[in-house]
Write a protein that holds these residues in place. Sequence first.
Motif, PDB file in Angstrom:
ATOM      1  N   VAL A  47      -1.326 -17.266 -38.493  1.00  0.00           N
ATOM      2  CA  VAL A  47      -0.089 -17.026 -37.749  1.00  0.00           C
ATOM      3  C   VAL A  47       0.801 -18.264 -37.796  1.00  0.00           C
ATOM      4  O   VAL A  47       2.022 -18.175 -38.024  1.00  0.00           O
ATOM      5  CB  VAL A  47      -0.409 -16.636 -36.296  1.00  0.00           C
ATOM      6  CG1 VAL A  47       0.860 -16.538 -35.467  1.00  0.00           C
ATOM      7  CG2 VAL A  47      -1.158 -15.310 -36.250  1.00  0.00           C
ATOM      8  N   ARG A  93      -0.113  -6.487 -37.912  1.00  0.00           N
ATOM      9  CA  ARG A  93       1.064  -7.317 -37.671  1.00  0.00           C
ATOM     10  C   ARG A  93       1.184  -8.425 -38.721  1.00  0.00           C
ATOM     11  O   ARG A  93       2.290  -8.737 -39.192  1.00  0.00           O
ATOM     12  CB  ARG A  93       0.988  -7.923 -36.277  1.00  0.00           C
ATOM     13  CG  ARG A  93       1.014  -6.876 -35.163  1.00  0.00           C
ATOM     14  CD  ARG A  93       1.054  -7.523 -33.792  1.00  0.00           C
ATOM     15  NE  ARG A  93       1.096  -6.516 -32.731  1.00  0.00           N
ATOM     16  CZ  ARG A  93       2.207  -5.926 -32.322  1.00  0.00           C
ATOM     17  NH1 ARG A  93       3.372  -6.255 -32.876  1.00  0.00           N
ATOM     18  NH2 ARG A  93       2.178  -5.025 -31.352  1.00  0.00           N
ATOM     19  N   LEU A  94       0.063  -9.018 -39.095  1.00  0.00           N
ATOM     20  CA  LEU A  94       0.116 -10.052 -40.121  1.00  0.00           C
ATOM     21  C   LEU A  94       0.543  -9.491 -41.467  1.00  0.00           C
ATOM     22  O   LEU A  94       1.304 -10.134 -42.210  1.00  0.00           O
ATOM     23  CB  LEU A  94      -1.246 -10.727 -40.248  1.00  0.00           C
ATOM     24  CG  LEU A  94      -1.692 -11.578 -39.056  1.00  0.00           C
ATOM     25  CD1 LEU A  94      -3.120 -12.067 -39.253  1.00  0.00           C
ATOM     26  CD2 LEU A  94      -0.762 -12.769 -38.865  1.00  0.00           C
ATOM     27  N   THR A 152      -1.513 -16.965 -28.581  1.00  0.00           N
ATOM     28  CA  THR A 152      -2.708 -17.672 -29.070  1.00  0.00           C
ATOM     29  C   THR A 152      -2.694 -17.638 -30.593  1.00  0.00           C
ATOM     30  O   THR A 152      -3.421 -16.859 -31.215  1.00  0.00           O
ATOM     31  CB  THR A 152      -3.991 -17.020 -28.539  1.00  0.00           C
ATOM     32  OG1 THR A 152      -3.985 -15.628 -28.910  1.00  0.00           O
ATOM     33  CG2 THR A 152      -4.092 -17.146 -27.031  1.00  0.00           C
ATOM     34  N   PRO A 153      -1.864 -18.470 -31.214  1.00  0.00           N
ATOM     35  CA  PRO A 153      -1.724 -18.386 -32.672  1.00  0.00           C
ATOM     36  C   PRO A 153      -2.964 -18.900 -33.389  1.00  0.00           C
ATOM     37  O   PRO A 153      -3.577 -19.883 -32.980  1.00  0.00           O
ATOM     38  CB  PRO A 153      -0.513 -19.263 -32.956  1.00  0.00           C
ATOM     39  CG  PRO A 153      -0.495 -20.251 -31.833  1.00  0.00           C
ATOM     40  CD  PRO A 153      -1.012 -19.509 -30.628  1.00  0.00           C
ATOM     41  N   THR A 154      -3.321 -18.221 -34.451  1.00  0.00           N
ATOM     42  CA  THR A 154      -4.379 -18.682 -35.338  1.00  0.00           C
ATOM     43  C   THR A 154      -3.755 -19.439 -36.507  1.00  0.00           C
ATOM     44  O   THR A 154      -2.538 -19.631 -36.567  1.00  0.00           O
ATOM     45  CB  THR A 154      -5.202 -17.502 -35.849  1.00  0.00           C
ATOM     46  OG1 THR A 154      -4.343 -16.610 -36.571  1.00  0.00           O
ATOM     47  CG2 THR A 154      -5.835 -16.741 -34.689  1.00  0.00           C
ATOM     48  N   ASP A 203      -9.151 -18.086 -38.317  1.00  0.00           N
ATOM     49  CA  ASP A 203      -9.057 -16.645 -38.537  1.00  0.00           C
ATOM     50  C   ASP A 203     -10.406 -16.107 -39.009  1.00  0.00           C
ATOM     51  O   ASP A 203     -11.276 -16.870 -39.422  1.00  0.00           O
ATOM     52  CB  ASP A 203      -7.980 -16.354 -39.583  1.00  0.00           C
ATOM     53  CG  ASP A 203      -6.589 -16.681 -39.087  1.00  0.00           C
ATOM     54  OD1 ASP A 203      -6.010 -15.859 -38.361  1.00  0.00           O
ATOM     55  OD2 ASP A 203      -6.089 -17.779 -39.410  1.00  0.00           O
ATOM     56  N   ARG A 212      -4.374  -6.895 -35.153  1.00  0.00           N
ATOM     57  CA  ARG A 212      -3.843  -8.183 -35.599  1.00  0.00           C
ATOM     58  C   ARG A 212      -3.495  -8.166 -37.080  1.00  0.00           C
ATOM     59  O   ARG A 212      -2.446  -8.692 -37.494  1.00  0.00           O
ATOM     60  CB  ARG A 212      -4.882  -9.278 -35.291  1.00  0.00           C
ATOM     61  CG  ARG A 212      -4.383 -10.687 -35.496  1.00  0.00           C
ATOM     62  CD  ARG A 212      -5.493 -11.686 -35.190  1.00  0.00           C
ATOM     63  NE  ARG A 212      -4.973 -13.018 -35.025  1.00  0.00           N
ATOM     64  CZ  ARG A 212      -4.519 -13.507 -33.876  1.00  0.00           C
ATOM     65  NH1 ARG A 212      -4.548 -12.751 -32.794  1.00  0.00           N
ATOM     66  NH2 ARG A 212      -4.043 -14.739 -33.804  1.00  0.00           N
ATOM     67  N   GLU A 213      -4.364  -7.593 -37.884  1.00  0.00           N
ATOM     68  CA  GLU A 213      -4.132  -7.565 -39.322  1.00  0.00           C
ATOM     69  C   GLU A 213      -2.915  -6.721 -39.675  1.00  0.00           C
ATOM     70  O   GLU A 213      -2.233  -7.006 -40.670  1.00  0.00           O
ATOM     71  CB  GLU A 213      -5.376  -7.036 -40.046  1.00  0.00           C
ATOM     72  CG  GLU A 213      -6.579  -7.966 -39.992  1.00  0.00           C
ATOM     73  CD  GLU A 213      -6.327  -9.281 -40.712  1.00  0.00           C
ATOM     74  OE1 GLU A 213      -5.431  -9.333 -41.576  1.00  0.00           O
ATOM     75  OE2 GLU A 213      -7.033 -10.261 -40.392  1.00  0.00           O
ATOM     76  N   ASP A 257      -1.579  -1.772 -33.241  1.00  0.00           N
ATOM     77  CA  ASP A 257      -1.839  -2.905 -32.353  1.00  0.00           C
ATOM     78  C   ASP A 257      -2.848  -3.889 -32.913  1.00  0.00           C
ATOM     79  O   ASP A 257      -3.177  -4.877 -32.247  1.00  0.00           O
ATOM     80  CB  ASP A 257      -2.328  -2.400 -30.986  1.00  0.00           C
ATOM     81  CG  ASP A 257      -1.277  -1.553 -30.288  1.00  0.00           C
ATOM     82  OD1 ASP A 257      -0.079  -1.815 -30.501  1.00  0.00           O
ATOM     83  OD2 ASP A 257      -1.667  -0.629 -29.530  1.00  0.00           O
ATOM     84  N   LEU A 274       1.668 -12.327 -31.289  1.00  0.00           N
ATOM     85  CA  LEU A 274       0.551 -13.187 -31.678  1.00  0.00           C
ATOM     86  C   LEU A 274       0.803 -14.654 -31.384  1.00  0.00           C
ATOM     87  O   LEU A 274      -0.087 -15.485 -31.625  1.00  0.00           O
ATOM     88  CB  LEU A 274       0.254 -13.019 -33.178  1.00  0.00           C
ATOM     89  CG  LEU A 274       0.012 -11.591 -33.668  1.00  0.00           C
ATOM     90  CD1 LEU A 274      -0.253 -11.597 -35.170  1.00  0.00           C
ATOM     91  CD2 LEU A 274      -1.139 -10.944 -32.928  1.00  0.00           C
ATOM     92  N   LEU A 325       5.339 -10.930 -35.533  1.00  0.00           N
ATOM     93  CA  LEU A 325       4.495 -12.059 -35.122  1.00  0.00           C
ATOM     94  C   LEU A 325       4.635 -12.416 -33.649  1.00  0.00           C
ATOM     95  O   LEU A 325       3.809 -13.185 -33.132  1.00  0.00           O
ATOM     96  CB  LEU A 325       4.832 -13.290 -35.965  1.00  0.00           C
ATOM     97  CG  LEU A 325       4.474 -13.240 -37.452  1.00  0.00           C
ATOM     98  CD1 LEU A 325       4.964 -14.481 -38.156  1.00  0.00           C
ATOM     99  CD2 LEU A 325       2.973 -13.076 -37.643  1.00  0.00           C
TER     100      LEU A 325
END
Length: 549
Positions: free
Chosen positions: A361, A330-331, A356-358, A392, A327-328, A325, A353, A350
């Motif tokens: 993303v 999934r990226l 709220t995309p960074t 990020d 973020r890194e 779960d 994410l 993706l």
Amino acid sequence: MVRIFSFLILLAVVALGAAWVADQNGGVVLSWNGWRAETSLPVLVLVILILAIAAMLVWTIVRAFWKTPARLRRRRHEKRQAKARHAITQGLIAVGTGDALIAHRHAGTAKRLAEHDPLTLLLQAQTAQLEGDRAGAQHAFHAMAERKDMRLLGLRGLFIEAQRNDDLHTAVATAEEALKIAPNSPWASHAVLGFRCAQSDWDGALALLDANKAAGLIENAPYRRQRGVLLTARALELEERDRDLARKSAMEAIKFAPQLVPAAVLAAKFYSEDNQVRRAMRTIEVAWNANPHPDLADAYAHVRLGDSARERLARVELLAQKMPDHRESRLAVARAAIEASEFDRAREALAPLLATPTQRVALLMAELERAGNHDEGRAREWTARAVRAAPDPAWTADGYVSDRWRPVSPVTGRLDAFQWVTPVAALTSERTEIEAGAPQLAEARLPEPAVPPAIESKAVVVEADEPAAEEAGLMEATPEPVKPENVAPPVFRTRPAGESRPPAASAIIPLVRAPDDPGVPEDNFSDDLEGGHERQPGGWRGFVSRLGG
């Protein structure tokens, strides 16, 4: 009680002795040079006693007259010392309260009465610093450094003044001299360690760190972490020049700091070159469980040279399962899936994410639209969204953002200062957008809470950003004007262009910097915070970084 009994016993003994002498019969005859005296024994004892008492009285009077000049000189000296102590005490209190005028007056009194007193020198230095007289402060610290009992304090003051004047060589020499006098001095050790790190003298920094550990100046856990950081810095510097020493340093670094990201990446690289794939994977997994990082995912994907893109994707998915779960994770999966042309898998990774995309993303989505759907319009749209997307995490230390990890902060010279966090500069940009997007809030007045809070919050959103409110469905009708008698203080107020920020209220008790606290110049502080990315700090805060240059 004991004294009373002792006195009574002594009195009884004297009385018995006097009675015994009075009971004795006979006489005493003294004949000398034709002179003859005859008397009884009790009379002779009484005469001798009177003569002894008279002699003692005469000696006491003569001795008192003889010592009177010395006693007067001693009393005068004690009075001077008392006045000097009073002046020193009141002067230090004035320094603490920030009253430079009173502190200067008491410092002059203390210097006149007790010029060589250590506290007098300290008061002079403090007063000079309070008045901004750097020459006077340096003179006082030089006088301290010449005294054996105040040498270390004087050197520390000279070190601080050298920092304020950006005199790098004097500061280094002063700290080195203080370290020779007191090897266990925390400030000197910390300063010399920072200088050696700034000069990339990793061997000297490691030796000093070991000395601090032997002297008990550092606990075991910080020692292991800092030693791992220094070994990693040495390995990164020697990677291209001395591969053997770099490999040895990297392997030792992961023993001391296995969760340090650059150490794990470099050690995994050396393991991969030696075909020790399992060790490389375990090294990265340990660091990943503590701090997921894109460099770790990239090193894990390329841990075996020559693998195909699908094999790298499978390996990255294995790493992502440890923290599914995050973020890194999934990226990393999305990046590997795009390289393997598994566009559905990348979109699936993706999808959570996109709320709220960074920036990363949005750029991945742009690459996905371009490579997967061949949709240049959607790709340009995501690229445009990346410009205004939330930042990020990055390597950040003391408000300074770097594109790579560094062992020391270029702002303060602090060892192991860089952390993988979201830069604080994003907070400034967000506040600027809020102030720029809500000009009408300067004149807005909110009514008393006569309506439900939810409705009031909607009204504020409408006034702050009308287009955003229309898209969210919050703006249905123009709000009625508010009567002047029901107004409340505004929530926000924007300043017109060119208007300066009002000065902050001064403290009730002004803070005075001690000789070991050089303070922070405000002119450089604001510039450093607003600059953020890859800026060279100014003022004394760039002291250590400029030393390395």
